[in-house]
Structures are given as structure tokens and as C-alpha cells.
Scaffold this active site. Structure first.
Site, PDB file in Angstrom:
ATOM      1  N   ASN A   1       0.844  -1.192   0.000  1.00  0.00           N
ATOM      2  CA  ASN A   1       0.000   0.000   0.000  1.00  0.00           C
ATOM      3  C   ASN A   1       0.886   1.253   0.000  1.00  0.00           C
ATOM      4  O   ASN A   1       2.088   1.183   0.270  1.00  0.00           O
ATOM      5  CB  ASN A   1      -0.871   0.018   1.265  1.00  0.00           C
ATOM      6  CG  ASN A   1      -2.037  -0.948   1.201  1.00  0.00           C
ATOM      7  OD1 ASN A   1      -2.697  -1.064   0.174  1.00  0.00           O
ATOM      8  ND2 ASN A   1      -2.301  -1.637   2.308  1.00  0.00           N
TER       9      ASN A   1
ATOM     10  N   HIS B   1     -12.815  -6.287   4.827  1.00  0.00           N
ATOM     11  CA  HIS B   1     -13.678  -5.164   4.454  1.00  0.00           C
ATOM     12  C   HIS B   1     -14.816  -5.023   5.454  1.00  0.00           C
ATOM     13  O   HIS B   1     -15.492  -6.008   5.777  1.00  0.00           O
ATOM     14  CB  HIS B   1     -14.248  -5.380   3.050  1.00  0.00           C
ATOM     15  CG  HIS B   1     -13.183  -5.373   2.007  1.00  0.00           C
ATOM     16  ND1 HIS B   1     -12.731  -4.225   1.406  1.00  0.00           N
ATOM     17  CD2 HIS B   1     -12.433  -6.387   1.493  1.00  0.00           C
ATOM     18  CE1 HIS B   1     -11.765  -4.522   0.558  1.00  0.00           C
ATOM     19  NE2 HIS B   1     -11.557  -5.836   0.593  1.00  0.00           N
TER      20      HIS B   1
ATOM     21  N   GLU C   1      -9.584   3.217   2.182  1.00  0.00           N
ATOM     22  CA  GLU C   1      -8.772   1.995   2.182  1.00  0.00           C
ATOM     23  C   GLU C   1      -7.766   1.934   3.323  1.00  0.00           C
ATOM     24  O   GLU C   1      -7.122   2.932   3.640  1.00  0.00           O
ATOM     25  CB  GLU C   1      -8.005   1.885   0.854  1.00  0.00           C
ATOM     26  CG  GLU C   1      -8.853   1.339  -0.259  1.00  0.00           C
ATOM     27  CD  GLU C   1      -8.012   0.899  -1.444  1.00  0.00           C
ATOM     28  OE1 GLU C   1      -6.911   0.340  -1.248  1.00  0.00           O
ATOM     29  OE2 GLU C   1      -8.469   1.132  -2.576  1.00  0.00           O
TER      30      GLU C   1
ATOM     31  N   GLY D   1     -13.017  -4.511  -2.381  1.00  0.00           N
ATOM     32  CA  GLY D   1     -14.111  -3.901  -1.614  1.00  0.00           C
ATOM     33  C   GLY D   1     -15.431  -3.994  -2.352  1.00  0.00           C
ATOM     34  O   GLY D   1     -16.488  -4.235  -1.744  1.00  0.00           O
TER      35      GLY D   1
ATOM     36  N   CYS E   1      -5.427  -7.285  -4.066  1.00  0.00           N
ATOM     37  CA  CYS E   1      -5.875  -6.001  -4.594  1.00  0.00           C
ATOM     38  C   CYS E   1      -6.611  -6.264  -5.917  1.00  0.00           C
ATOM     39  O   CYS E   1      -6.017  -6.798  -6.853  1.00  0.00           O
ATOM     40  CB  CYS E   1      -4.683  -5.089  -4.816  1.00  0.00           C
ATOM     41  SG  CYS E   1      -5.159  -3.518  -5.537  1.00  0.00           S
ATOM     42  N   GLY E   2      -7.878  -5.938  -5.958  1.00  0.00           N
ATOM     43  CA  GLY E   2      -8.705  -6.246  -7.130  1.00  0.00           C
ATOM     44  C   GLY E   2      -8.373  -5.402  -8.347  1.00  0.00           C
ATOM     45  O   GLY E   2      -8.151  -5.921  -9.449  1.00  0.00           O
ATOM     46  N   ASN E   3      -8.337  -4.087  -8.172  1.00  0.00           N
ATOM     47  CA  ASN E   3      -7.967  -3.236  -9.310  1.00  0.00           C
ATOM     48  C   ASN E   3      -6.516  -3.500  -9.687  1.00  0.00           C
ATOM     49  O   ASN E   3      -6.142  -3.461 -10.860  1.00  0.00           O
ATOM     50  CB  ASN E   3      -8.156  -1.757  -8.959  1.00  0.00           C
ATOM     51  CG  ASN E   3      -9.627  -1.401  -8.830  1.00  0.00           C
ATOM     52  OD1 ASN E   3     -10.436  -1.792  -9.665  1.00  0.00           O
ATOM     53  ND2 ASN E   3      -9.976  -0.687  -7.772  1.00  0.00           N
TER      54      ASN E   3
ATOM     55  N   CYS F   1     -11.975   0.453  -5.358  1.00  0.00           N
ATOM     56  CA  CYS F   1     -11.393  -0.695  -4.657  1.00  0.00           C
ATOM     57  C   CYS F   1     -12.097  -1.956  -5.158  1.00  0.00           C
ATOM     58  O   CYS F   1     -13.305  -2.128  -4.929  1.00  0.00           O
ATOM     59  CB  CYS F   1     -11.574  -0.535  -3.149  1.00  0.00           C
ATOM     60  SG  CYS F   1     -10.929  -1.936  -2.215  1.00  0.00           S
ATOM     61  N   GLY F   2     -11.352  -2.797  -5.846  1.00  0.00           N
ATOM     62  CA  GLY F   2     -11.941  -3.990  -6.464  1.00  0.00           C
ATOM     63  C   GLY F   2     -12.367  -5.030  -5.447  1.00  0.00           C
ATOM     64  O   GLY F   2     -13.493  -5.546  -5.503  1.00  0.00           O
TER      65      GLY F   2
HETATM   66  N1  LIG Z   1      -5.741  -1.216   0.759  1.00  0.00           N
HETATM   67  C1  LIG Z   1      -6.094  -2.605   0.604  1.00  0.00           C
HETATM   68  C2  LIG Z   1      -5.387  -3.247  -0.558  1.00  0.00           C
HETATM   69  C3  LIG Z   1      -5.722  -2.651  -1.905  1.00  0.00           C
HETATM   70  C4  LIG Z   1      -7.153  -2.921  -2.352  1.00  0.00           C
HETATM   71  C5  LIG Z   1      -7.366  -2.414  -3.759  1.00  0.00           C
HETATM   72  N2  LIG Z   1      -7.434  -1.030  -3.943  1.00  0.00           N
HETATM   73  C6  LIG Z   1      -8.429  -3.168  -4.535  1.00  0.00           C
HETATM   74  O1  LIG Z   1      -8.747  -2.713  -5.637  1.00  0.00           O
HETATM   75  O2  LIG Z   1      -8.863  -4.227  -4.105  1.00  0.00           O
HETATM   76  C7  LIG Z   1      -5.795  -3.376   1.887  1.00  0.00           C
HETATM   77  O3  LIG Z   1      -4.932  -2.966   2.680  1.00  0.00           O
HETATM   78  O4  LIG Z   1      -6.418  -4.418   2.099  1.00  0.00           O
END
Ligand SMILES: N[C@@H](CCC[C@H](N)C(=O)O)C(=O)O
Length: 334
Positions: free
Chosen positions: A113, A212, A263, A275, A122-124, A272-273
Site C-alpha cells: 500500500n 472489508h 482503504e 471492496g 488487490c482487485g484493481n 477498490c476492487g
Molecule cells: N488497501 C487494501 C489493498 C488494496 C485494495 C485495492 N485497492 C483493490 O482494488 O482491491 C488493503 O490494505 O487491504
């Protein structure tokens, strides 16, 4: 038309943007520059070759470490690279690593991060990762990616979008992890009441490898103080021992949700994918929307729309959306 022009960002980075061709140089030259060792981490003053991608404005610095088993940058170095004023800027740094020899994988993905912490998934980011692999010439229809959350499979679609098999959601409270009392099927936490930042919230917990906390509100603009409630919930370790990503969600129609995300380790991002997958699972479980068919649920994020299907036959979540190269360049490590 080809457009290639170098930009100098302070003393931090020399960037070239390429709009019609991908001329990314692999890190093998960088490793040779370090005496050929693929185990050494980067040293201050060294030039780091990178490519910058975004998925709905969730932006990442991609590093080609395919000859390595571990990231070439430390969490601290990655945090500095993510600084939007003093270096490249990004919501995180993603490393394309070689696959372990003992598994059925094509590659490994690790991510830090923007605060240097390491999430499981991380989805995206994994859509950006798949596009990065394609642009590097590893041209496959789909990729079996080893992540800290297990096997994740992005598939390149004809229309340019990427559909990712994100695996099964984790609902068991302690595994998410949360210490909120389970109140629903499968030891799960569904709209459990919890007080944080002086307010009472109904929180549903879902892990897509990373945790989440999902909160349904009537009005995203009026019902939350996003800049204060987001970080307070993220860091409420009394109930989220590994901290948590926080999604505030408004139901727009039975097939359309809208969300704002705070996040873990990155603060407010445009998308956030993981999420988005988690909130669709929570919305269906909490009876906010019916379970849709293959067309999935449209979720509007600050950076655009993702389409999510939670498939009944195998319990897996599928996320479809774009990933785009923004620029590539070389940054000086501080
Ligand atoms: N900040 C998240 C990891 C990144 C998630 C991302 N932006 C997505 O698209 O899923 C964490 O610490 O879990």
C-alpha cells in the site's frame, strides 16, 4: 499517433508517456547493473524502471521483478515512490514476481500500500497486473496468479476489459479478521451494531483475502463524515485487529449500488476492487438486493463502474472492469 515526451518531476523521476506503443524495459538490466544478483534490493540513488497503471483511478506503480522471488523494493522505498509530491505517486506498488516452483501458477503478485503496509490482495491491482503482463509480451488469455490470498485468475476479454475470478468470499468473523460478535450464518458478522467515532454503525464483514467493513447508508453525501469516519473505522483495532478497508454503500436499485471507500493503508481512493466484491456479497446476504444472474451488479465507484457477479454454482466472485497504462518511466530512489 505516437506521443513520447520526457518530463522531469523535481529530482525524483524522469517519465516518458507512450500513447500507442509499449516500450517498457525489463528490470533485468537493472539487476545486471547491481552485479547480476536478483536477490539484492534496490539501493538509494538507483534508477527504478516502472510502469504506471490505473483501474478506475485506483493507480499503481508496476515493477517487473519476474526474475525474482521477492520484491526488489522495501516497504519504505515503496512508500516513498507512492508520494505524489516527491516522487511518482500511486495508491500502491505492485511487483510481478516469478511463480513458486511447487504450484500451478504463471506468476506471483505482491503489493505494498502507499503507506508501505502489505495487503493480501488487490482487485484493481490484479487487473493492472494482468494488463502489465500482456504489455510485457506474456500474452495469455488468462493468468494463474499466486497471491497472499491464494490463486486469482484474471481473464482478458475481447472488449479490452478484464474479468477476474476473485475466489470465494470469507465470511467467518475471526478469519476475516474481526472480533465483532458473529450474528449470522457461517459464524459471520452481518449488520452488527458497533460504536466508533461517537456514532453507531451497522457493520457487515467480508474478506476477499483482505478485510472489508461494509456499511449501508441512505445517502452517501449526507449520512457520513467520510474524512473522519473512514480513518476512525479503518484503525479501530478493538474490533479490526488487522485494521480494515471501509466501504460506505448506497443502494440505487436492485441491480445498482454506489460506494465510497476508505482503504486500509491508502486512505480515500477512487476505486477498490476487493471492496466492491465484498460489498456485493454483503448486500445480497443482508437482503438489500436480490442475487442477480450472470449480468451481475453494477457498482458505481468514485472512479467509474465495476460489474460484480457472485456465482451461486461455485460461490466464487467475478469482477469485470478496465485497466489502463498511464505512463512508464524511471524514478530515482531516495
Ligand atoms: N488497501 C487494501 C489493498 C488494496 C485494495 C485495492 N485497492 C483493490 O482494488 O482491491 C488493503 O490494505 O487491504
Amino acid at each position: 499517433m505516437k506521443c513520447s515526451h520526457p518530463l522531469v518531476l523535481g529530482a525524483a523521476a524522469v517519465i516518458s508517456t507512450e500513447t500507442d506503443a509499449f516500450t517498457f524495459k525489463s528490470t533485468s538490466s537493472r539487476n545486471l547493473h547491481r552485479g547480476g544478483s536478483s536477490l539484492l534490493e534496490a539501493a538509494p540513488g538507483e534508477h527504478i524502471t516502472f510502469a504506471k497503471y490505473e483501474g478506475l483511478g485506483n493507480d499503481f506503480i508496476l515493477i517487473d521483478d519476474r526474475e525474482r522471488e521477492a520484491p526488489s523494493l522495501t516497504p519504505d522505498q515503496s512508500e516513498r515512490l507512492c508520494n505524489r509530491n516527491f516522487c511518482v505517486g500511486g495508491d500502491g506498488v505492485i511487483f510481478a514476481l516469478k511463480a513458486p516452483e511447487d504450484g500451478d501458477y504463471d506468476f506471483t503478485m505482491r503489493i505494498y500500500n502507499s503507506d508501505g503496509s502489505e495487503p493480501e490482495m488487490c482487485g484493481n491491482g490484479i487487473r493492472c497486473y494482468a494488463q502489465f503482463l500482456k504489455d510485457l509480451g506474456a500474452d495469455q488469455k488468462s493468468y494463474r496468479i499466486n497471491t497472499l490470498a491464494g490463486l486469482i485468475i484474471p481473464e482478458m476479454k475481447e472488449d479490452g476489459n478484464i474479468c477476474v475470478d476473485m475466489g470465494e468470499p470469507i465470511l467467518d468473523g475471526p478469519t476475516v479478521p474481526t472480533t465483532l460478535a458473529p450474528n449470522s450464518e457461517g459464524n459471520s458478522v452481518l449488520e452488527q451494531v458497533h460504536t466508533c467515532n461517537g456514532k453507531e454503525w451497522k457493520i457487515s464483514m467480508v474478506s476477499m483475502g483482505n478485510p472489508h467493513a461494509i456499511i449501508f447508508v441512505d445517502d452517501l453525501e449526507k449520512d457520513i463524515d467520510f474524512e473522519k469516519d473512514g480513518p476512525a473505522l479503518e484503525s479501530d483495532t478493538s474490533v479490526f485487529p488487522a485494521k480494515t478497508n471501509v466501504e460506505f454503500v448506497q443502494v440505487m436499485s436492485p441491480t445498482h449500488l454506489k460506494m465510497k471507500v476508505w482503504e486500509r493503508g491508502a486512505g480515500p481512493t477512487l476505486a477498490c476492487g476487493t471492496g466492491t466484491c465484498a460489498l456485493v456479497v454483503a448486500a445480497i446476504r443482508a437482503g438489500k438486493i436480490p442475487r442477480p444472474g450472470k449480468e451481475g451488479v453494477r457498482v458505481t465507484l468514485p472512479g467509474g463502474d465495476l460489474f460484480i457477479e457472485w456465482r451461486e454454482e461455485n460461490n466464487k466472485v467475478y469482477m469485470t472492469g478496465p485497466a489502463t497504462l498511464s505512463f512508464q518511466g524511471s524514478a530515482v530512489l531516495k
